[in-house]
Design a protein around this motif. Structure first.
Motif, PDB file in Angstrom:
ATOM      1  N   PRO A   1      25.151 -25.605   4.287  1.00  0.00           N
ATOM      2  CA  PRO A   1      23.920 -26.379   4.158  1.00  0.00           C
ATOM      3  C   PRO A   1      22.850 -25.566   3.432  1.00  0.00           C
ATOM      4  O   PRO A   1      22.758 -24.360   3.622  1.00  0.00           O
ATOM      5  CB  PRO A   1      23.517 -26.600   5.617  1.00  0.00           C
ATOM      6  CG  PRO A   1      24.074 -25.411   6.349  1.00  0.00           C
ATOM      7  CD  PRO A   1      25.313 -24.991   5.608  1.00  0.00           C
ATOM      8  N   ILE A   2      22.074 -26.252   2.642  1.00  0.00           N
ATOM      9  CA  ILE A   2      20.899 -25.607   2.037  1.00  0.00           C
ATOM     10  C   ILE A   2      19.672 -26.359   2.546  1.00  0.00           C
ATOM     11  O   ILE A   2      19.785 -27.509   2.985  1.00  0.00           O
ATOM     12  CB  ILE A   2      20.943 -25.640   0.495  1.00  0.00           C
ATOM     13  CG1 ILE A   2      20.986 -27.091  -0.017  1.00  0.00           C
ATOM     14  CG2 ILE A   2      22.120 -24.845  -0.040  1.00  0.00           C
ATOM     15  CD1 ILE A   2      20.402 -27.252  -1.400  1.00  0.00           C
ATOM     16  N   TYR A   3      18.525 -25.704   2.493  1.00  0.00           N
ATOM     17  CA  TYR A   3      17.292 -26.333   2.984  1.00  0.00           C
ATOM     18  C   TYR A   3      16.201 -26.205   1.931  1.00  0.00           C
ATOM     19  O   TYR A   3      16.120 -25.202   1.222  1.00  0.00           O
ATOM     20  CB  TYR A   3      16.812 -25.645   4.268  1.00  0.00           C
ATOM     21  CG  TYR A   3      17.696 -25.917   5.466  1.00  0.00           C
ATOM     22  CD1 TYR A   3      17.395 -26.959   6.334  1.00  0.00           C
ATOM     23  CD2 TYR A   3      18.832 -25.153   5.703  1.00  0.00           C
ATOM     24  CE1 TYR A   3      18.207 -27.230   7.422  1.00  0.00           C
ATOM     25  CE2 TYR A   3      19.660 -25.420   6.799  1.00  0.00           C
ATOM     26  CZ  TYR A   3      19.332 -26.460   7.655  1.00  0.00           C
ATOM     27  OH  TYR A   3      20.133 -26.731   8.729  1.00  0.00           O
ATOM     28  N   LEU A   4      15.359 -27.235   1.871  1.00  0.00           N
ATOM     29  CA  LEU A   4      14.162 -27.147   1.039  1.00  0.00           C
ATOM     30  C   LEU A   4      13.060 -26.608   1.935  1.00  0.00           C
ATOM     31  O   LEU A   4      12.804 -27.160   3.013  1.00  0.00           O
ATOM     32  CB  LEU A   4      13.794 -28.531   0.504  1.00  0.00           C
ATOM     33  CG  LEU A   4      14.906 -29.180  -0.334  1.00  0.00           C
ATOM     34  CD1 LEU A   4      14.520 -30.603  -0.713  1.00  0.00           C
ATOM     35  CD2 LEU A   4      15.186 -28.361  -1.579  1.00  0.00           C
ATOM     36  N   VAL A   5      12.437 -25.519   1.512  1.00  0.00           N
ATOM     37  CA  VAL A   5      11.479 -24.851   2.398  1.00  0.00           C
ATOM     38  C   VAL A   5      10.050 -24.881   1.868  1.00  0.00           C
ATOM     39  O   VAL A   5       9.148 -24.310   2.474  1.00  0.00           O
ATOM     40  CB  VAL A   5      11.906 -23.389   2.681  1.00  0.00           C
ATOM     41  CG1 VAL A   5      13.201 -23.362   3.481  1.00  0.00           C
ATOM     42  CG2 VAL A   5      12.068 -22.591   1.388  1.00  0.00           C
ATOM     43  N   GLY A   6       9.859 -25.535   0.737  1.00  0.00           N
ATOM     44  CA  GLY A   6       8.497 -25.635   0.219  1.00  0.00           C
ATOM     45  C   GLY A   6       8.503 -26.389  -1.098  1.00  0.00           C
ATOM     46  O   GLY A   6       9.575 -26.707  -1.627  1.00  0.00           O
TER      47      GLY A   6
END
Ligand SMILES: [Zn+2]
Length: 305
Positions: free
Chosen positions: A133-138
């Motif tokens: 999984p990857i996440y958008l953090v900003g």
């Protein structure tokens, strides 16, 4: 998004990750549109990959599920290379010039709800390799981009030193680029060698590596001609200069090890390959290992002997 909606989003995503885990455990590294369409996951009929654009939100979900980056050959502008910030995090460009385009809103929803996504990375020779999984953090609206964290969850098959705070920014950028290249590189190299060790033709995908000929740290490029599919044993032997490969695709064993006495692994697994040609090479000539790079690496093997 209500708590129920968020749970449904998570259920579909976790089912998608399990589905991908199972296929990858069975040796599948590269996926096409067709492979990832018409799936039933957590009771929903979904597709995992965008068809046209780089961002994909299935109709029944409230947030984006995946993003996609196409493979660009050497010589053209490289993906990833100019998009890693000094913080070591990747910048993914928004669709178009309107931050409130519906696809950008779908990504923003995934960011606000902390929902994991799949990133499809283009593979040399065709298809896509998933990073998840990857996440958008900003987000950086003025620059029309989202900030992506690919390290939020450790990726067991991506072996890399953890990025530490005191690292030089340029080195952190370099590490992130290498990590992004690693999975599509593996997919392309294993495909070219039909998932077999070049030295011994061993075919167990989860015991095979995509080895670099010119090493990563020495500027080795993530292209098939700079790669060899090697089993764990032969990869380690190649890296430790116990096994060398000439520019004519011949295996050589370090003289000291060649005359050692030990059990059957040493005899059959190492010594008997001395002087033998590589057992497996890519069918396409243009994908065969670069002879100059092999020669250079072989010189290092000779120097260590
Ligand atoms: Zn092998």
């Amino acid at each position: 998004m209500t708590p129920e909606e968020r749970l449904r989003e998570l259920a579909v995503r976790h089912a998608a990750f399990r589905w991908l885990d199972e296929r990858r455990a069975a040796g599948k590294e590269t996926f096409s549109q067709d492979d990832t369409s018409n799936l039933t996951l957590a009771g929903e009929s979904v597709r995992l990959m965008p068809t046209q654009q780089g961002i994909w939100k299935p109709g029944q979900l409230g947030a984006a599920l995946s993003i996609r980056t196409v493979y660009r050959p050497e010589g053209s502008e490289r993906p990833y290379d100019d998009a890693v910030g000094l913080d070591g995090l990747y910048r993914y460009k928004m669709r178009g010039t309107d931050p409130d385009h519906y696809q950008n809103r779908a990504l923003r929803a995934a960011m606000h709800e902390r929902l994991p996504l799949i990133w499809w990375l283009g593979v040399q020779g065709g298809g896509y390799s998933p990073l998840y999984p990857i996440y958008l953090v900003g987000e950086e609206r003025a620059d029309l981009q989202f900030v992506v964290d690919i390290d939020a969850v450790p990726q067991p098959d991506i072996v890399w030193p953890s990025v530490e705070l005191e690292l030089e920014p340029s080195y952190r950028q370099q590490l992130t680029r290498m990590r992004l290249h690693q999975r599509p590189f593996r997919a392309a190299v294993l495909r070219a060698y039909q998932t077999s060790c070049a030295v011994c033709s061993f075919r167990h995908g989860d015991l095979l590596d995509a080895a670099h000929i010119q090493e990563d740290g020495a500027g080795g490029r993530p292209v098939v001609t700079n790669g060899l599919t090697l089993c764990k044993m032969h990869h380690a032997a190649y890296d430790r200069r116990i096994l060398g490969i000439t520019g004519d695709y011949e295996v050589q064993i370090n003289a000291r090890v060649l005359h050692e006495e030990d059990g059957p692994m040493l005899r059959h697994g190492i010594q008997e390959f001395h002087g033998k040609p590589l057992m497996v090479l890519p069918e396409r000539r243009t994908e065969r290992p670069d002879r100059l790079l092999l020669d250079e690496r072989f010189q290092a093997f000779l120097d260590a002997s």
